[in-house]
Scaffold this motif. Structure first.
Motif, PDB file in Angstrom:
ATOM      1  N   TRP A  84       0.850  -1.197   0.000  1.00  0.00           N
ATOM      2  CA  TRP A  84       0.000   0.000   0.000  1.00  0.00           C
ATOM      3  C   TRP A  84       0.880   1.240   0.000  1.00  0.00           C
ATOM      4  CZ3 TRP A  84      -5.164  -0.590  -0.545  1.00  0.00           C
ATOM      5  CH2 TRP A  84      -5.699  -1.850  -0.257  1.00  0.00           C
ATOM      6  N   THR A  85       0.423   2.262  -0.723  1.00  0.00           N
ATOM      7  CA  THR A  85       1.119   3.544  -0.782  1.00  0.00           C
ATOM      8  C   THR A  85       0.183   4.634  -0.288  1.00  0.00           C
ATOM      9  OG1 THR A  85       2.372   2.799  -2.712  1.00  0.00           O
ATOM     10  CG2 THR A  85       2.283   5.172  -2.325  1.00  0.00           C
ATOM     11  N   ALA A  86       0.689   5.484   0.604  1.00  0.00           N
ATOM     12  CA  ALA A  86      -0.104   6.599   1.122  1.00  0.00           C
ATOM     13  C   ALA A  86      -0.181   7.713   0.094  1.00  0.00           C
ATOM     14  CB  ALA A  86       0.518   7.134   2.410  1.00  0.00           C
ATOM     15  N   LEU A  87      -1.385   8.243  -0.106  1.00  0.00           N
ATOM     16  CA  LEU A  87      -1.626   9.360  -1.021  1.00  0.00           C
ATOM     17  C   LEU A  87      -2.225  10.500  -0.209  1.00  0.00           C
ATOM     18  CD1 LEU A  87      -3.398   7.206  -3.734  1.00  0.00           C
ATOM     19  CD2 LEU A  87      -0.997   7.877  -3.704  1.00  0.00           C
ATOM     20  N   SER A  88      -1.538  11.629  -0.158  1.00  0.00           N
ATOM     21  CA  SER A  88      -2.041  12.723   0.676  1.00  0.00           C
ATOM     22  C   SER A  88      -1.853  14.104   0.061  1.00  0.00           C
ATOM     23  CB  SER A  88      -1.389  12.681   2.058  1.00  0.00           C
ATOM     24  OG  SER A  88       0.015  12.827   1.940  1.00  0.00           O
ATOM     25  N   SER A  89      -1.348  14.185  -1.161  1.00  0.00           N
ATOM     26  CA  SER A  89      -1.113  15.478  -1.795  1.00  0.00           C
ATOM     27  C   SER A  89      -2.437  16.238  -1.943  1.00  0.00           C
ATOM     28  CB  SER A  89      -0.475  15.291  -3.171  1.00  0.00           C
ATOM     29  OG  SER A  89      -0.303  16.540  -3.808  1.00  0.00           O
ATOM     30  N   GLY A  90      -2.537  17.380  -1.257  1.00  0.00           N
ATOM     31  CA  GLY A  90      -3.748  18.196  -1.289  1.00  0.00           C
ATOM     32  C   GLY A  90      -4.711  17.922  -0.150  1.00  0.00           C
ATOM     33  N   LEU A  91      -4.471  16.867   0.636  1.00  0.00           N
ATOM     34  CA  LEU A  91      -5.342  16.560   1.778  1.00  0.00           C
ATOM     35  C   LEU A  91      -4.828  17.283   3.023  1.00  0.00           C
ATOM     36  CD1 LEU A  91      -5.873  12.721   1.272  1.00  0.00           C
ATOM     37  CD2 LEU A  91      -7.494  14.579   0.784  1.00  0.00           C
ATOM     38  N   PRO A  92      -5.720  17.643   3.949  1.00  0.00           N
ATOM     39  CA  PRO A  92      -5.284  18.345   5.155  1.00  0.00           C
ATOM     40  C   PRO A  92      -4.441  17.445   6.065  1.00  0.00           C
ATOM     41  CG  PRO A  92      -7.631  17.842   5.276  1.00  0.00           C
ATOM     42  CD  PRO A  92      -7.174  17.460   3.912  1.00  0.00           C
ATOM     43  N   SER A  93      -3.468  18.055   6.753  1.00  0.00           N
ATOM     44  CA  SER A  93      -2.605  17.291   7.665  1.00  0.00           C
ATOM     45  C   SER A  93      -3.186  17.227   9.084  1.00  0.00           C
ATOM     46  CB  SER A  93      -1.204  17.893   7.705  1.00  0.00           C
ATOM     47  OG  SER A  93      -1.270  19.235   8.152  1.00  0.00           O
ATOM     48  N   ARG A  94      -4.171  18.032   9.355  1.00  0.00           N
ATOM     49  CA  ARG A  94      -4.877  17.977  10.645  1.00  0.00           C
ATOM     50  C   ARG A  94      -6.354  17.782  10.346  1.00  0.00           C
ATOM     51  NH1 ARG A  94      -1.451  18.054  14.326  1.00  0.00           N
ATOM     52  NH2 ARG A  94       0.231  19.523  14.563  1.00  0.00           N
ATOM     53  N   PHE A  95      -6.806  16.545  10.471  1.00  0.00           N
ATOM     54  CA  PHE A  95      -8.162  16.202  10.076  1.00  0.00           C
ATOM     55  C   PHE A  95      -8.739  15.241  11.096  1.00  0.00           C
ATOM     56  CE2 PHE A  95     -11.403  14.107   7.466  1.00  0.00           C
ATOM     57  CZ  PHE A  95     -12.002  15.212   6.905  1.00  0.00           C
ATOM     58  N   TYR A  96      -9.849  15.620  11.695  1.00  0.00           N
ATOM     59  CA  TYR A  96     -10.378  14.844  12.809  1.00  0.00           C
ATOM     60  C   TYR A  96     -11.812  14.394  12.573  1.00  0.00           C
ATOM     61  CZ  TYR A  96      -6.076  16.499  14.748  1.00  0.00           C
ATOM     62  OH  TYR A  96      -4.740  16.760  14.933  1.00  0.00           O
ATOM     63  N   SER A  97     -12.096  13.933  11.359  1.00  0.00           N
ATOM     64  CA  SER A  97     -13.385  13.334  11.008  1.00  0.00           C
ATOM     65  C   SER A  97     -13.108  11.965  10.409  1.00  0.00           C
ATOM     66  CB  SER A  97     -14.126  14.185   9.978  1.00  0.00           C
ATOM     67  OG  SER A  97     -14.507  15.419  10.520  1.00  0.00           O
ATOM     68  N   GLY A  98     -14.104  11.096  10.462  1.00  0.00           N
ATOM     69  CA  GLY A  98     -13.962   9.765   9.891  1.00  0.00           C
ATOM     70  C   GLY A  98     -14.608   9.673   8.520  1.00  0.00           C
ATOM     71  N   VAL A  99     -14.382   8.551   7.868  1.00  0.00           N
ATOM     72  CA  VAL A  99     -14.986   8.261   6.568  1.00  0.00           C
ATOM     73  C   VAL A  99     -15.761   6.953   6.724  1.00  0.00           C
ATOM     74  CG1 VAL A  99     -14.565   7.855   4.126  1.00  0.00           C
ATOM     75  CG2 VAL A  99     -13.097   9.441   5.390  1.00  0.00           C
ATOM     76  N   MET A 100     -17.053   7.020   6.484  1.00  0.00           N
ATOM     77  CA  MET A 100     -17.921   5.863   6.680  1.00  0.00           C
ATOM     78  C   MET A 100     -17.750   4.838   5.553  1.00  0.00           C
ATOM     79  SD  MET A 100     -19.130   6.798   9.501  1.00  0.00           S
ATOM     80  CE  MET A 100     -20.430   5.634   9.853  1.00  0.00           C
ATOM     81  N   ARG A 101     -18.284   3.635   5.765  1.00  0.00           N
ATOM     82  CA  ARG A 101     -18.036   2.502   4.856  1.00  0.00           C
ATOM     83  C   ARG A 101     -18.510   2.706   3.426  1.00  0.00           C
ATOM     84  NH1 ARG A 101     -21.728   0.746   8.622  1.00  0.00           N
ATOM     85  NH2 ARG A 101     -20.055  -0.199   9.794  1.00  0.00           N
ATOM     86  N   GLN A 102     -19.549   3.496   3.212  1.00  0.00           N
ATOM     87  CA  GLN A 102     -20.064   3.722   1.864  1.00  0.00           C
ATOM     88  C   GLN A 102     -19.671   5.091   1.314  1.00  0.00           C
ATOM     89  OE1 GLN A 102     -21.589   1.329   0.177  1.00  0.00           O
ATOM     90  NE2 GLN A 102     -21.643  -0.062   1.902  1.00  0.00           N
ATOM     91  N   ALA A 103     -18.752   5.785   1.979  1.00  0.00           N
ATOM     92  CA  ALA A 103     -18.443   7.168   1.617  1.00  0.00           C
ATOM     93  C   ALA A 103     -17.183   7.318   0.770  1.00  0.00           C
ATOM     94  CB  ALA A 103     -18.349   8.019   2.876  1.00  0.00           C
ATOM     95  N   LEU A 104     -16.794   6.267   0.054  1.00  0.00           N
ATOM     96  CA  LEU A 104     -15.662   6.297  -0.867  1.00  0.00           C
ATOM     97  C   LEU A 104     -16.155   5.689  -2.175  1.00  0.00           C
ATOM     98  CD1 LEU A 104     -12.549   6.604  -1.414  1.00  0.00           C
ATOM     99  CD2 LEU A 104     -12.299   4.311  -0.455  1.00  0.00           C
ATOM    100  N   ALA A 105     -15.928   6.391  -3.282  1.00  0.00           N
ATOM    101  CA  ALA A 105     -16.432   5.910  -4.571  1.00  0.00           C
ATOM    102  C   ALA A 105     -15.483   6.303  -5.696  1.00  0.00           C
ATOM    103  CB  ALA A 105     -17.818   6.492  -4.851  1.00  0.00           C
ATOM    104  N   MET A 106     -15.546   5.530  -6.781  1.00  0.00           N
ATOM    105  CA  MET A 106     -14.803   5.860  -7.997  1.00  0.00           C
ATOM    106  C   MET A 106     -15.785   6.044  -9.128  1.00  0.00           C
ATOM    107  SD  MET A 106     -11.246   3.790  -8.147  1.00  0.00           S
ATOM    108  CE  MET A 106     -10.616   5.030  -9.297  1.00  0.00           C
ATOM    109  N   ASP A 107     -15.411   6.921 -10.068  1.00  0.00           N
ATOM    110  CA  ASP A 107     -16.236   7.032 -11.275  1.00  0.00           C
ATOM    111  C   ASP A 107     -15.747   6.011 -12.293  1.00  0.00           C
ATOM    112  OD1 ASP A 107     -14.048   8.145 -12.703  1.00  0.00           O
ATOM    113  OD2 ASP A 107     -14.665  10.183 -12.215  1.00  0.00           O
TER     114      ASP A 107
END
Length: 154
Positions: A86-109
Motif C-alpha cells: 500500500w502507498t499513502a496518497l495525501s497530496s492536497g489533503l489536510p494534515s490535521r483532520f479529525y473526522s472519519g470516513v464511513m463505509r459507503q463514503a468512498l467511490a470511484m467514477d
C-alpha cells in the motif's frame, strides 16, 4: 464492514473491518491479512478501480474508539498489486483532520483517469481526478456524509 468482489475473478474478495484488511482467493473460505504499508488497519471504506482490478483504495482510521485518521493525518492508501503493498496518497489533503470516513463514503467514477471521491463525517468532500495522486476539497460543507456515489455524464 466493506466487502469488494473482483469482477474478473469471483473467488477473489477483499474486506476492511474492525479487525483489519483482508483478501480471500477462495471465495471467502479463508482470509489473509494485507496490511503491508498501512499506518493502521481499522476502517470501513474500500473501492476497486473499475478498469484495473489490481488497484484498490482504502482509508484506514486509528481505531474503533478513535474513528479518524491516525494522528489526524488524512491519507488515502492505494495498492496496485491486489493488496500486497500500500502507498499513502495525501497530496492536497489536510494534515490535521479529525473526522472519519464511513463505509459507503468512498467511490470511484467509471473514467479511465480514475476519478475518486470521499466524504467525511464532518461534511467535507474530497476529489481526485488522477487515480488518487492529487486531491482537492470541494467547496461545500454538508451534514455528516454517510455515502458517496459517482456518476459520469457525457
Amino acid at each position: 464492514h466493506r466487502l469488494v468482489l473482483d469482477p474478473t475473478d469471483p473467488e477473489r474478495l477483499y474486506q476492511q473491518n474492525h479487525k483489519g484488511v483482508f483478501r480471500s482467493v477462495n471465495g471467502g473460505d479463508s482470509w489473509e491479512r494485507i496490511e503491508n504499508g498501512l499506518d493502521g488497519w481499522f476502517g470501513f471504506p474500500m473501492v476497486m478501480h473499475p478498469h484495473d482490478p489490481k488497484t484498490l483504495f482504502i482509508i484506514p482510521e486509528e481505531s474503533d474508539e478513535f474513528r479518524m485518521p491516525k494522528d489526524g493525518e488524512l491519507k488515502v492508501y492505494r495498492s496496485n498489486d491486489r493488496g500486497e503493498h500500500w502507498t499513502a496518497l495525501s497530496s492536497g489533503l489536510p494534515s490535521r483532520f479529525y473526522s472519519g470516513v464511513m463505509r459507503q463514503a468512498l467511490a470511484m467514477d467509471d473514467t479511465e483517469e480514475g476519478g475518486i471521491y470521499f466524504g467525511a463525517s464532518g461534511g467535507q468532500v474530497f476529489a481526485s481526478m488522477d487515480n488518487g495522486n492529487h486531491w482537492k476539497r470541494l467547496p461545500a460543507t454538508l451534514p455528516r456524509i454517510l455515502s458517496v456515489n459517482a456518476f459520469c455524464v457525457e
